[in-house]
Design a protein around this motif. Structure first.
Motif, PDB file in Angstrom:
ATOM      1  N   ALA A   1     -10.492   5.520  -3.508  1.00  0.00           N
ATOM      2  CA  ALA A   1      -8.736   5.814  -2.977  1.00  0.00           C
ATOM      3  C   ALA A   1      -8.761   4.841  -1.610  1.00  0.00           C
ATOM      4  O   ALA A   1      -7.757   4.037  -1.369  1.00  0.00           O
ATOM      5  CB  ALA A   1      -8.705   6.324  -3.517  1.00  0.00           C
TER       6      ALA A   1
ATOM      7  N   GLN B   1      -9.911   1.604  -0.870  1.00  0.00           N
ATOM      8  CA  GLN B   1      -8.408   0.955  -1.738  1.00  0.00           C
ATOM      9  C   GLN B   1      -7.327   0.661  -0.735  1.00  0.00           C
ATOM     10  O   GLN B   1      -6.641  -0.425  -0.763  1.00  0.00           O
ATOM     11  CB  GLN B   1      -8.703   1.220  -3.065  1.00  0.00           C
ATOM     12  CG  GLN B   1     -10.056   1.153  -3.430  1.00  0.00           C
ATOM     13  CD  GLN B   1      -9.188   1.561  -5.656  1.00  0.00           C
ATOM     14  OE1 GLN B   1      -8.872   2.262  -5.373  1.00  0.00           O
ATOM     15  NE2 GLN B   1     -10.335   1.686  -6.475  1.00  0.00           N
TER      16      GLN B   1
ATOM     17  N   SER C   1      -5.935  -2.909   0.695  1.00  0.00           N
ATOM     18  CA  SER C   1      -4.922  -3.169   0.176  1.00  0.00           C
ATOM     19  C   SER C   1      -3.732  -3.629   0.988  1.00  0.00           C
ATOM     20  O   SER C   1      -3.050  -4.563   1.398  1.00  0.00           O
ATOM     21  CB  SER C   1      -4.285  -2.426  -1.006  1.00  0.00           C
ATOM     22  OG  SER C   1      -5.033  -2.546  -2.123  1.00  0.00           O
TER      23      SER C   1
ATOM     24  N   ASN D   1      -1.037  -4.907  -5.850  1.00  0.00           N
ATOM     25  CA  ASN D   1      -2.584  -3.804  -5.394  1.00  0.00           C
ATOM     26  C   ASN D   1      -2.296  -2.582  -4.669  1.00  0.00           C
ATOM     27  O   ASN D   1      -2.663  -1.506  -4.555  1.00  0.00           O
ATOM     28  CB  ASN D   1      -3.953  -4.731  -4.841  1.00  0.00           C
ATOM     29  CG  ASN D   1      -4.186  -5.474  -6.170  1.00  0.00           C
ATOM     30  OD1 ASN D   1      -4.012  -5.479  -6.843  1.00  0.00           O
ATOM     31  ND2 ASN D   1      -4.408  -7.034  -5.462  1.00  0.00           N
TER      32      ASN D   1
ATOM     33  N   SER E   1      -2.908   1.226  -5.203  1.00  0.00           N
ATOM     34  CA  SER E   1      -3.678   2.370  -4.933  1.00  0.00           C
ATOM     35  C   SER E   1      -3.660   3.121  -3.988  1.00  0.00           C
ATOM     36  O   SER E   1      -3.537   4.465  -3.669  1.00  0.00           O
ATOM     37  CB  SER E   1      -4.733   0.874  -3.570  1.00  0.00           C
ATOM     38  OG  SER E   1      -3.907   0.813  -2.773  1.00  0.00           O
TER      39      SER E   1
ATOM     40  N   ASN F   1      -2.695   5.805  -6.428  1.00  0.00           N
ATOM     41  CA  ASN F   1      -3.282   6.283  -6.994  1.00  0.00           C
ATOM     42  C   ASN F   1      -4.372   7.137  -6.015  1.00  0.00           C
ATOM     43  O   ASN F   1      -4.562   7.801  -6.120  1.00  0.00           O
ATOM     44  CB  ASN F   1      -4.511   5.269  -7.555  1.00  0.00           C
ATOM     45  CG  ASN F   1      -4.390   4.716  -8.755  1.00  0.00           C
ATOM     46  OD1 ASN F   1      -3.824   5.662  -9.646  1.00  0.00           O
ATOM     47  ND2 ASN F   1      -5.078   3.540  -8.720  1.00  0.00           N
TER      48      ASN F   1
END
Length: 490
Positions: A425, A428, A432, A459, A463, A466
């Motif tokens: 994560a 990510q 992003s 996105n 992200s 998350n």
């Protein structure tokens, strides 16, 4: 009573006591033996975590040292002092303590004092009576036709009763009371462990909601700026109104999160207030989710050491000990009982002679041995049922141990996987953010469309949300591991 009769009485009494002591030495006892449980040498997946297996575990850490956030520690202090379940558990412990104290003196004799008793017996003329209960009249008159006082007694005295514990029945009852008290103490520890874990989870959930609020607000501000740029390009005739609608929709997605998160924060604060025994109020916090952490010791040792820490496992074994002692009680109830009763005091049929000493003195001694012969199989049934209950308690202990091992295994695996999820994560989020930066540069230079900018911002929002969830999940996983290993009650 002449001297020969007194000597005979003392001899019989001495033989009676000596027999009781001999019988007590050979009394049947249901001695407790810990069951041999089939447990593994280590938890499943423990070797993959490279965890040190020594005598020190994460559960050995006092909760004040496990948690490092002072505001969380303050909340836990309030919970331990005012939580309703905790207060009830403490009262249950007080009750068990009183019963254990009473059981310790169960072997002592009973002594009762009758300060003054008056016994009037009313009869009619035709009532059948023996000479000792006939109409008392010093003038020798006939009994009246209607109800009359047939006999009168005025008394004061002491009564002494003692059952000799020759078969260990009272001793077994004492073991039951002690095991019940210790079991209640373990239940209190379990309540404290669950309470601390619940408060910590609620607190970390608040930090998550704060982090999500920050992400939503940042993303909302970002999309507002993008919308302004898109509106300028629409006014310049470079794009259509569709771009305005899609960009605004993305902005409203982030904006809609804000009131929802506010509601969730209020609900979580109310829940934490209830856990700490307070009316709904604001929960003070300064720590950011990304900064929150707990003690990093991860040693879990082997399941056998864990058994000495978990309150529920201890409670299950104490329950087995209590059931085993009840077998001893049921077994001893099938054998003869020996008891001694002593009475003495003052007794008179006339008030004026009540305290005439020595004329009103009386006394007696009874030493008796009783043995149940036929009681509709009740005693044998109680004994057999007690043995079955002991077997059930052993099954419950094994289930509790296996459940504990499973919970620890789950906590270890969750802790392992959540680290992998955080790593992915975080990558990510980095990607992003770079995507948002590049898409904005390209969009301003005319090399990217507004759709690419919107997708990049979406996105980034997803992200970051998350990543915060996984960070909170790691904190919760460590709390679960701490709780499942039996920590939190020190």
């Amino acid at each position: 009573m002449n001297s020969s009769k007194r000597i005979a009485t003392y001899t019989i009494f001495t033989i009676f006591i000596a027999s009781a002591l001999v019988l007590n030495s050979c009394a049947p006892q249901s001695k407790y033996k810990a069951p041999n449980l089939d447990v593994p040498d280590h938890f499943r997946g423990q070797d993959t975590l490279n965890i040190a297996q020594d005598s020190t575990t994460i559960a050995d850490i006092p909760w004040r040292e496990f948690f490092e956030d002072e505001q969380l520690i303050d909340l836990i202090d309030k919970g331990l002092a005012h939580n309703f379940d905790m207060l009830t558990a403490i009262k249950n412990l007080d009750i068990a303590n009183q019963r254990a104290k009473q059981a310790k003196v169960e072997w002592l004799p009973s002594l009762d004092l009758a300060l003054g008793s008056v016994n009037y017996q009313f009869r009619s003329k035709n009532y059948y009576g023996s000479p000792s209960s006939s109409y008392y009249n010093h003038k020798g008159e006939e009994a009246p036709e209607n109800m009359f006082v047939n006999s009168v007694q005025y008394g004061s005295g002491l009564s002494f009763s003692w059952e000799l514990d020759i078969w260990g029945k009272i001793k077994s009852k004492n073991k039951v009371a002690l095991a019940d008290y210790l079991k209640t103490a373990e239940a209190t520890k379990a309540v404290q462990t669950r309470l601390i874990a619940s408060i910590a989870e609620g607190y970390y959930n608040l930090l998550l909601l704060d982090a999500q609020m920050e992400v939503a607000q940042t993303n909302y501000d970002l999309t507002k700026n993008t919308l302004k740029i898109v509106e300028l390009q629409r006014d310049a005739g470079q794009i259509t109104s569709l771009a305005i609608q899609q960009t605004k929709n993305q902005m409203l997605v982030a904006k809609a999160l804000i009131p929802s998160l506010k509601q969730q924060i209020a609900n979580q604060e109310n829940a934490l207030s209830l856990l700490t025994g307070q009316l709904p109020t604001d929960i003070q916090r300064e720590t950011k989710l990304a900064e929150a952490n707990t003690n990093e010791i991860l040693a879990t040792s082997v399941p056998l050491h864990m058994l000495s820490m978990r309150p529920d496992v201890k409670s299950a074994e104490l329950n087995l000990q209590a059931k085993n002692a009840l077998v001893g009680v049921a077994q001893a109830s099938r054998y003869p009982s020996l008891s001694i009763d002593l009475t003495g005091g003052l007794n008179s049929v006339l008030t004026r002679n009540w305290f005439d000493i020595p004329g009103s003195l009386f006394g007696g001694i009874i030493a008796k041995a009783t043995n149940p012969i036929f009681n509709k199989r009740k005693l044998k049934t109680n004994f057999e049922v007690a043995k079955i209950d002991r077997e059930k308690a052993e099954i419950d202990l094994q289930r509790t141990v296996y459940t504990a091992i499973t919970e620890v295994t789950d906590a270890l695996m969750n802790l392992k996987t959540v680290d992998e999820q955080i790593e992915i994560a975080a990558e990510q989020v980095t990607t992003s953010r770079l995507g948002v930066k590049q898409s904005n540069l390209l969009f301003n230079s005319g090399y990217a469309t507004y759709i690419e900018v919107i997708n990049a911002q979406k996105n980034l929002l997803d992200s970051e949300l998350n990543l915060n969830k996984f960070r909170q999940a790691k904190l919760i996983s460590r709390i679960n591991l701490y709780k499942t290993l039996g920590g939190g009650w020190k």
